[in-house]
Design a protein around this motif. Structure first.
Motif, PDB file in Angstrom:
ATOM      1  N   VAL A 286       5.309 -14.386   3.297  1.00 38.56           N
ATOM      2  CA  VAL A 286       5.399 -13.231   2.642  1.00 38.56           C
ATOM      3  C   VAL A 286       4.726 -11.629   3.340  1.00 38.56           C
ATOM      4  O   VAL A 286       5.372 -10.984   2.142  1.00 38.56           O
ATOM      5  N   THR A 287       4.278 -11.919   4.134  1.00 41.90           N
ATOM      6  CA  THR A 287       3.406 -10.423   4.390  1.00 41.90           C
ATOM      7  C   THR A 287       4.275  -9.975   4.692  1.00 41.90           C
ATOM      8  O   THR A 287       4.310  -8.317   4.651  1.00 41.90           O
ATOM      9  N   PRO A 288       5.101 -10.296   5.924  1.00 43.70           N
ATOM     10  CA  PRO A 288       6.471  -9.378   6.270  1.00 43.70           C
ATOM     11  C   PRO A 288       6.866  -8.192   5.273  1.00 43.70           C
ATOM     12  O   PRO A 288       7.150  -7.671   5.456  1.00 43.70           O
ATOM     13  N   LEU A 289       7.169  -8.861   3.948  1.00 45.28           N
ATOM     14  CA  LEU A 289       8.016  -7.778   3.824  1.00 45.28           C
ATOM     15  C   LEU A 289       6.955  -6.850   2.569  1.00 45.28           C
ATOM     16  O   LEU A 289       7.303  -6.144   2.604  1.00 45.28           O
ATOM     17  N   ASP A 290       5.011  -7.254   2.417  1.00 45.01           N
ATOM     18  CA  ASP A 290       4.632  -6.221   1.746  1.00 45.01           C
ATOM     19  C   ASP A 290       4.139  -4.744   3.673  1.00 45.01           C
ATOM     20  O   ASP A 290       3.952  -3.968   3.202  1.00 45.01           O
ATOM     21  N   VAL A 291       3.921  -5.764   4.802  1.00 45.81           N
ATOM     22  CA  VAL A 291       4.244  -4.474   5.455  1.00 45.81           C
ATOM     23  C   VAL A 291       5.416  -4.150   5.609  1.00 45.81           C
ATOM     24  O   VAL A 291       4.694  -2.808   5.887  1.00 45.81           O
TER      25      VAL A 291
ATOM     26  N   PHE B  59      -4.279   2.087  -0.319  1.00 48.36           N
ATOM     27  CA  PHE B  59      -3.273   1.681  -0.524  1.00 48.36           C
ATOM     28  C   PHE B  59      -3.443  -0.205  -1.146  1.00 48.36           C
ATOM     29  O   PHE B  59      -4.667  -0.629  -0.174  1.00 48.36           O
ATOM     30  N   LEU B  60      -2.546  -0.652  -1.068  1.00 53.02           N
ATOM     31  CA  LEU B  60      -3.036  -1.871  -1.539  1.00 53.02           C
ATOM     32  C   LEU B  60      -2.106  -3.171  -0.332  1.00 53.02           C
ATOM     33  O   LEU B  60      -0.343  -2.777  -0.237  1.00 53.02           O
ATOM     34  N   TYR B  61      -2.302  -3.810   0.481  1.00 56.36           N
ATOM     35  CA  TYR B  61      -2.032  -4.821   0.873  1.00 56.36           C
ATOM     36  C   TYR B  61      -1.657  -5.697   0.540  1.00 56.36           C
ATOM     37  O   TYR B  61      -3.250  -7.131  -0.560  1.00 56.36           O
ATOM     38  N   CYS B  62      -0.699  -6.922   0.203  1.00 55.53           N
ATOM     39  CA  CYS B  62      -0.523  -7.855  -0.812  1.00 55.53           C
ATOM     40  C   CYS B  62       0.062  -9.146   0.839  1.00 55.53           C
ATOM     41  O   CYS B  62       0.644  -8.796   0.988  1.00 55.53           O
ATOM     42  N   ASN B  63      -0.897 -10.266   0.581  1.00 57.10           N
ATOM     43  CA  ASN B  63      -0.081 -11.549   1.863  1.00 57.10           C
ATOM     44  C   ASN B  63      -0.186 -12.177   1.143  1.00 57.10           C
ATOM     45  O   ASN B  63      -0.392 -13.623   1.769  1.00 57.10           O
TER      46      ASN B  63
ATOM     47  N   LYS C 158       7.411  -3.162   3.180  1.00 55.09           N
ATOM     48  CA  LYS C 158       6.971  -1.843   1.623  1.00 55.09           C
ATOM     49  C   LYS C 158       5.541  -1.173   2.378  1.00 55.09           C
ATOM     50  O   LYS C 158       6.262   0.016   2.116  1.00 55.09           O
ATOM     51  N   ILE C 159       4.586  -1.272   2.687  1.00 57.78           N
ATOM     52  CA  ILE C 159       3.796  -0.006   3.146  1.00 57.78           C
ATOM     53  C   ILE C 159       4.227   0.736   4.139  1.00 57.78           C
ATOM     54  O   ILE C 159       3.968   1.636   4.161  1.00 57.78           O
ATOM     55  N   ARG C 160       5.058   0.644   5.290  1.00 61.07           N
ATOM     56  CA  ARG C 160       5.425   0.973   6.020  1.00 61.07           C
ATOM     57  C   ARG C 160       6.954   2.509   5.879  1.00 61.07           C
ATOM     58  O   ARG C 160       6.961   3.122   6.314  1.00 61.07           O
ATOM     59  N   LEU C 161       7.107   1.443   4.399  1.00 57.71           N
ATOM     60  CA  LEU C 161       8.815   2.519   4.029  1.00 57.71           C
ATOM     61  C   LEU C 161       7.931   3.785   2.875  1.00 57.71           C
ATOM     62  O   LEU C 161       7.874   4.597   3.212  1.00 57.71           O
ATOM     63  N   GLN C 162       6.416   3.057   2.458  1.00 60.50           N
ATOM     64  CA  GLN C 162       5.925   4.149   1.988  1.00 60.50           C
ATOM     65  C   GLN C 162       5.312   5.117   2.990  1.00 60.50           C
ATOM     66  O   GLN C 162       5.448   6.341   2.015  1.00 60.50           O
ATOM     67  N   ALA C 163       4.484   5.188   3.936  1.00 60.23           N
ATOM     68  CA  ALA C 163       3.886   6.007   4.759  1.00 60.23           C
ATOM     69  C   ALA C 163       5.297   6.788   5.164  1.00 60.23           C
ATOM     70  O   ALA C 163       4.555   7.879   5.563  1.00 60.23           O
ATOM     71  N   GLN C 164       6.266   6.535   5.524  1.00 61.41           N
ATOM     72  CA  GLN C 164       7.193   6.964   5.951  1.00 61.41           C
ATOM     73  C   GLN C 164       7.388   7.963   4.940  1.00 61.41           C
ATOM     74  O   GLN C 164       7.535   9.272   5.295  1.00 61.41           O
ATOM     75  N   ARG C 165       7.510   7.691   4.162  1.00 60.96           N
ATOM     76  CA  ARG C 165       8.416   8.960   2.421  1.00 60.96           C
ATOM     77  C   ARG C 165       7.033   9.517   2.930  1.00 60.96           C
ATOM     78  O   ARG C 165       6.957  11.293   2.574  1.00 60.96           O
ATOM     79  N   THR C 166       5.564   8.537   2.399  1.00 63.93           N
ATOM     80  CA  THR C 166       4.263   9.788   2.360  1.00 63.93           C
ATOM     81  C   THR C 166       3.787   9.342   2.770  1.00 63.93           C
ATOM     82  O   THR C 166       2.516   8.205   2.330  1.00 63.93           O
ATOM     83  N   PRO C 167       2.904  10.117   3.804  1.00 60.42           N
ATOM     84  CA  PRO C 167       2.217   9.920   5.142  1.00 60.42           C
ATOM     85  C   PRO C 167       1.059   9.769   4.323  1.00 60.42           C
ATOM     86  O   PRO C 167       0.464  10.542   3.655  1.00 60.42           O
TER      87      PRO C 167
END
Length: 341
Positions: free
Chosen positions: A33-38, A56-60, A40-49
């Motif tokens: 499951v972790t790769p899905l959240d990683v 931010f929340l990290y889900c494993n 998601k976080i990378r895409l969020q960081a790209q849109r809004t650094p």
């Protein structure tokens, strides 16, 4: 009839074996499951650094953990890597190609230190409680998984909550263990021991109803599927399907609490990073009323699809692996008894 035919899932194995089965399931769930959240976080960081100190929340797949952005002067944090993505699939491909496949599990090891023990406590306690309550009641009523699930989750959250707060303090302030001890002592002296359980309320409000609904539906769906397949014992596929269905139902019904819990967790993280500037965190109910006033009922169900996509496979993988592990140990113990005879 089916209820009598189905053996107690926790029967025939020791608590240590239950712990090993749940620990294995927890690690496998995190790996899937972790790769899905990683991504998601990378895409969020790209849109809004993410700025320094941003939480931010990290889900494993097992727990939500609070991450605090560092300034990255000595090294670039994994969530600030410069690769440009056009979408989810593109992110998977580019991260694997340019950063190595291990990057899909960035940030995972520190969170497993708490997530795996919490899951082990939770699943082992649930099985022990359910078997005890069934033995006391002399029946396998549907209310027993409901009660056992709620109590097991309450216990796990209560044990882990102070540890998660300590982890956030260490990360946000870059404290050594000695400095951390001084920080905890001053917090306890100022606000009492209960200050170590800040954030416990909203977590319990989401996780306890989720757990009660999850186990209630899981036992019902599994029993129904066994009846349809005319089986005395659930197969891996039946456990997997039952976990996915019950996880989805529980995730949808507790979504408003998840929205509130996420905001409260971010607020509490901000108050750890910037204690002077942070406003006093809102109470859970006030926050819920504010979200409803600003965005209506839809605001309380924001993130419906991402939560279901995350929760359903996590629940399915965890429970099916756990049940498989228990079945393995049951057969192992049976063989040992036969050899002993």
């Amino acid at each position: 009839m089916a209820e009598k035919a189905l053996p107690s899932p926790g029967g025939g194995i020791t608590p240590l074996q239950q712990m090993l089965a749940s620990g294995t399931g927890a690690i496998l769930t995190s790996l899937f499951v972790t790769p899905l959240d990683v991504v998601k976080i990378r895409l969020q960081a790209q849109r809004t650094p993410f700025s320094k100190g941003k939480c931010f929340l990290y889900c494993n797949g097992l727990m939500d953990h609070l991450y605090v952005c560092q300034n990255g002067s000595s090294c670039t944090p994994w969530y600030k890597a410069p690769t440009c993505f056009t979408g989810t699939l593109d992110a998977f491909v580019k991260i694997t190609r340019y950063e190595g496949i291990r990057s899909l599990w960035s940030g995972l090891p520190p969170t497993l230190v708490m997530a795996v023990p919490a899951t082990v406590i939770y699943f082992t306690t649930y099985d022990q409680l359910r078997d005890y309550l069934q033995a006391r009641a002399g029946s396998r009523g549907p209310h027993i998984p409901l009660l056992a699930g709620a109590l097991a989750r309450l216990g796990a959250v209560t044990v882990i909550s102070p540890l998660e707060l300590i982890r956030t303090k260490m990360q946000s302030r870059q404290l050594s263990y000695r400095e951390l001890g001084v920080c905890i002592q001053s917090a306890v002296a100022q606000d009492g021991w209960l200050s170590l359980w800040r954030g416990w309320g909203p977590t319990v409000l989401r996780d306890v109803p989720f757990s009660a609904l999850y186990w209630f539906n899981y036992e019902l769906v599994r029993e129904w599927l066994c009846g349809q397949a005319k089986l005395d014992k659930a197969t891996f596929t039946i456990s997997f399907t039952s976990g996915a269905v019950s996880g989805t139902v529980a995730a949808v019904l507790t979504l408003p609490f998840d929205v509130v819990k996420t905001q409260r967790q971010i607020e509490l993280g901000d108050s750890e990073v910037r204690p002077a500037a942070a406003s006093k965190p809102s109470s859970t109910w006030l926050l819920m009323r504010r979200i409803h006033a600003e965005s209506g009922t839809r605001g309380l169900f924001a993130g419906f699809l991402p939560r279901v996509i995350k929760v359903a496979p996590a629940c399915a993988i965890m429970i099916s692996t756990y049940e498989f592990g228990k079945t393995f140990f049951q057969k192992l113990n049976q063989e040992r008894r036969l050899r002993g005879v």
